[in-house]
Design a protein around this motif. Sequence first.
Motif, short mmCIF file in Angstrom:
data_model
loop_
_atom_site.label_atom_id
_atom_site.label_comp_id
_atom_site.label_asym_id
_atom_site.label_seq_id
_atom_site.Cartn_x
_atom_site.Cartn_y
_atom_site.Cartn_z
N GLY A 1 -24.94 14.92 1.23
CA GLY A 1 -25.89 14.79 2.31
C GLY A 1 -25.49 13.62 3.19
N GLY A 2 -26.40 13.26 4.09
CA GLY A 2 -26.15 12.08 4.89
C GLY A 2 -26.05 12.35 6.37
N PHE A 3 -25.20 11.59 7.05
CA PHE A 3 -25.01 11.65 8.51
C PHE A 3 -26.35 11.46 9.22
CE2 PHE A 3 -21.33 13.37 6.52
CZ PHE A 3 -20.31 12.76 7.22
N PHE A 4 -26.86 10.24 8.98
CA PHE A 4 -28.21 9.86 9.40
C PHE A 4 -28.24 9.00 10.65
CE2 PHE A 4 -28.81 9.72 4.59
CZ PHE A 4 -29.43 10.95 4.53
N THR A 5 -27.12 8.78 11.31
CA THR A 5 -27.06 7.69 12.28
C THR A 5 -27.30 8.12 13.73
OG1 THR A 5 -24.67 7.94 12.26
CG2 THR A 5 -25.60 6.21 10.86
N ALA A 6 -27.55 9.40 13.95
CA ALA A 6 -27.77 9.85 15.33
C ALA A 6 -29.00 9.16 15.93
CB ALA A 6 -27.96 11.36 15.35
N VAL A 7 -28.96 8.98 17.23
CA VAL A 7 -30.10 8.40 17.96
C VAL A 7 -30.96 9.51 18.56
CG1 VAL A 7 -30.74 6.98 19.95
CG2 VAL A 7 -28.84 6.27 18.47
N ASP A 8 -30.32 10.56 19.02
CA ASP A 8 -31.02 11.67 19.67
C ASP A 8 -32.06 12.29 18.72
OD1 ASP A 8 -30.98 13.91 21.86
OD2 ASP A 8 -30.80 14.96 19.94
N ALA B 1 -15.01 0.40 19.28
CA ALA B 1 -16.35 0.24 18.70
C ALA B 1 -16.85 -1.20 18.68
CB ALA B 1 -16.35 0.80 17.27
N ILE B 2 -16.01 -2.15 19.11
CA ILE B 2 -16.36 -3.57 18.90
C ILE B 2 -16.96 -4.18 20.17
CG2 ILE B 2 -15.50 -5.83 18.22
CD1 ILE B 2 -13.20 -4.41 16.76
N ASP B 3 -18.08 -4.87 19.97
CA ASP B 3 -18.74 -5.60 21.05
C ASP B 3 -18.11 -6.99 21.13
OD1 ASP B 3 -20.42 -7.13 22.66
OD2 ASP B 3 -22.23 -6.11 21.97
N MET B 4 -17.18 -7.18 22.06
CA MET B 4 -16.42 -8.44 22.11
C MET B 4 -17.31 -9.64 22.42
SD MET B 4 -13.39 -7.52 21.32
CE MET B 4 -12.70 -5.87 21.08
N ARG B 5 -18.29 -9.44 23.32
CA ARG B 5 -19.18 -10.57 23.67
C ARG B 5 -19.97 -11.04 22.46
NH1 ARG B 5 -19.40 -8.08 28.64
NH2 ARG B 5 -19.00 -9.46 30.41
N LEU C 1 -20.82 5.56 13.83
CA LEU C 1 -21.50 5.16 15.07
C LEU C 1 -21.65 6.37 15.98
CD1 LEU C 1 -19.63 1.83 15.91
CD2 LEU C 1 -22.02 2.05 15.18
N PRO C 2 -22.83 6.52 16.60
CA PRO C 2 -22.93 7.56 17.63
C PRO C 2 -21.92 7.30 18.75
CG PRO C 2 -25.10 6.63 17.08
CD PRO C 2 -24.07 5.76 16.42
N SER C 3 -21.53 8.33 19.43
CA SER C 3 -20.52 8.20 20.49
C SER C 3 -20.91 7.11 21.49
CB SER C 3 -20.38 9.55 21.20
OG SER C 3 -19.46 9.44 22.25
#
Lengths: 277, 277
Positions: free
Chosen positions: B66-73, A227-231, B106-108
């Motif tokens: 509740g929750g799980f708000f982080t999807a982008v789709d 999950a980490i953005d190294m740059r 984080l989304p996949s």
Amino acid sequence: MTGLERFSINQMTVKQLSMPELVTACRDLGIGNVGLWRDPVQTYGVEETAKLVRDAGLTVTTLCRGGFFTAVDPDERKAALADNRRAIDEAATLGTEVLVLVSGGLPSGSKDLHGARERIADALTELGPYAEDHGVKLAIEPLHPMYASDRCVVSTLTQALDIAERFPAHQVGVTVDTYHIWWDDQAPAQIARAGASGRIHTFQLADWTTPLPEGVLNGRGQIGDGAIDMREWQTYVEKAGYTGAIEVELFNDALWARDGREVLAETAQRFLTHTAH
Amino acid sequence: MTGLERFSINQMTVKQLSMPELVTACRDLGIGNVGLWRDPVQTYGVEETAKLVRDAGLTVTTLCRGGFFTAVDPDERKAALADNRRAIDEAATLGTEVLVLVSGGLPSGSKDLHGARERIADALTELGPYAEDHGVKLAIEPLHPMYASDRCVVSTLTQALDIAERFPAHQVGVTVDTYHIWWDDQAPAQIARAGASGRIHTFQLADWTTPLPEGVLNGRGQIGDGAIDMREWQTYVEKAGYTGAIEVELFNDALWARDGREVLAETAQRFLTHTAH
């Protein structure tokens, strides 16, 4: 491979390699920097290791690790201080400027995080001048908060700097390791704070992958797998003035089960793919 | 037992008990408060659960979650918002004022923690007024940083309040759970900050024990078994003005393998031993 000038392989990443195997593999791949651990160094011999890496033209970027300063018992504290002086001696013999410190967890039965953190500062009051005399800088490593009870009561760069700044920067600074701080939105500002006083003594990479294994010790992900953005983190330390080695330190059972030379080559390749160089 | 006026048993702690078994056991032990979870509530029926607990004279202190708000789709986001409106409806039907929110990971494939945190705020802009209309307060729960990638990108009370304070306190506040914040030396000041604006919507207890199990989900320690000083944290929330229920929420495979009534009695006893009441 080219582009590896700042890459350093922490020995733990390929602990299946003996000291001579590690040195040979580094030379074969064009890797010029290694981070060493006290156990394998002592097994091979401190002087012998120093000669081996010197003859191979390798730079020792860090020695891991001193620390474990949180005991309350006077005899345990005395033993810890003596062991840390030996670690400083070893770092000096190996020619590295940096000894990484993992501070220690809560003593058995204690619930006093604040007191444990203060005992770290007490220990550094004794060890800082000793390190300076030997040309070694101490680098407090904040470990991920999931280690706070049993391994390291210093959980954030903020906490590490609050302790480090009680001492001169050439005695005590910090280790910036992506694995431990990537979740912390205050970490970028703390990297700037550390850089402003010359306290970024080493910069280490590991990626965050899940699920975490039992005990959460040996699941540090290969660079690029998590999950980490190294740059992004490289940019933070470089904007803070850090120009030193970038060390990859992975504790990972799956990597340890593979051929060490293959893992080393893969790690160097991942470094090239996921950092600016 | 006496002294349990503020004790609330979160249903997850004794999930081996059916809804009627839980209610009966609470009555037998003199426990007047429960925190419920959506899955078992839906299984038993929302209206049926509301009647069961009302008839037994129990107060529902929280509904999780509740929750799980982080999807982008966009479709996933729309589905998440609809599901959260249902959760608010259920909380209102159960007569609880508080819906606990676990924000999502984080989304996949994403490495963008900041963006994920902003999408939580976006969702709350829609859900806050809906909750208010139903007499329900939303309580953002910071989860321990070890869950940042796969479960909850909100890792500290500071982050939770930075989001919550964009909304009125009667719409959005925070969950203070010892398990997630005990390592954080900034948390006491953040509890004061939360209290000053009336945003401590629930206070939950679990203890920190090691080694953590694989996946780090079901190793929350029974009160008193671990590294956390419960009275210390109780003092922080009470100094901040919190006078509500103190809910014990444990995810623990060992506790789930035992008789649920026995675990409930033990948990109530631990509450009496390790908190001020």
